[in-house]
Design a protein around this motif. Structure first.
Motif, PDB file in Angstrom:
ATOM      1  N   ARG A 169       0.656  -1.340  -0.127  1.00  0.00           N
ATOM      2  CA  ARG A 169       0.159   0.069   0.230  1.00  0.00           C
ATOM      3  C   ARG A 169       0.784   1.397  -0.078  1.00  0.00           C
ATOM      4  N   LYS A 205       1.208   4.240  -2.795  1.00  0.00           N
ATOM      5  CA  LYS A 205       1.154   5.665  -2.547  1.00  0.00           C
ATOM      6  C   LYS A 205       2.311   6.354  -3.043  1.00  0.00           C
ATOM      7  N   ASP A 260       2.182   7.032  -6.423  1.00  0.00           N
ATOM      8  CA  ASP A 260       1.065   7.959  -6.827  1.00  0.00           C
ATOM      9  C   ASP A 260       1.562   9.519  -6.465  1.00  0.00           C
ATOM     10  N   ASN A 261       2.425   9.649  -5.189  1.00  0.00           N
ATOM     11  CA  ASN A 261       2.976  10.809  -5.020  1.00  0.00           C
ATOM     12  C   ASN A 261       3.854  11.356  -5.998  1.00  0.00           C
TER      13      ASN A 261
END
Length: 161
Positions: free
Chosen positions: A86, A90, A93-94
């Motif tokens: 997870r 992220k 994504d960042n």
């Protein structure tokens, strides 16, 4: 934080001089041609002087080749851990990229983690394969981040007494 010779925390935690900055012109030109950005990941540990023989919890380090962005996340275990999967997603994504190439070394645990992330995000990750035996870019970033963390820890300890 740059090295400062007058800072006892820097002297204790940063043994070598900062590297010379390379020109980013080549990478920016490469990005302009539509190449896919590269983010590297690897595991590391923080060891204190008191617990040099203990490994502790693994830290998942990441580095974006173009922006020089770094990330470090303590994870419960190496490999296909649900939290690590997870948090790696992220981090990707960042980065803000639509599609990335994820580079790792050949360590089975990091390869398993990136494969699990790639399975959840096939449209975002172009390649999730270890590219070489040595992944010097992320290994250098791990060492630099460990020095920064150690410096902040020593500074906090000095202030708190």
């Amino acid at each position: 934080m740059p090295f400062r010779s007058w800072c006892s925390c820097c002297v204790r935690s940063k043994s070598d001089a900062p590297a010379h900055k390379a020109s980013d012109e080549g990478m920016l030109e490469e990005m302009g041609k539509g190449s896919i950005p590269v983010i590297s990941f690897d595991y590391g540990y923080m060891r204190s002087e008191e617990s040099a023989s203990e490994e502790g919890m693994p830290i998942l380090f990441g580095r974006d080749r173009l922006s020089k962005w770094h990330t470090a996340n303590v994870v419960p275990a190496k490999g296909r851990d649900s939290y690590a999967i997870r948090i790696t997603g992220k981090d990707i994504d960042n980065s803000g990229y639509v599609k990335v190439i994820v580079k790792t070394d050949q360590e089975p645990a990091i390869k398993a983690l990136v494969e699990a992330v790639a399975n959840e995000r096939p449209e975002e990750i172009e390649s999730a394969v270890g590219e070489s035996q040595s992944n010097g870019e992320i290994e250098a970033a791990v060492k630099a981040m460990q020095k920064q963390i150690r410096t902040m820890k020593l500074g906090l300890e000095a202030r708190l007494g």
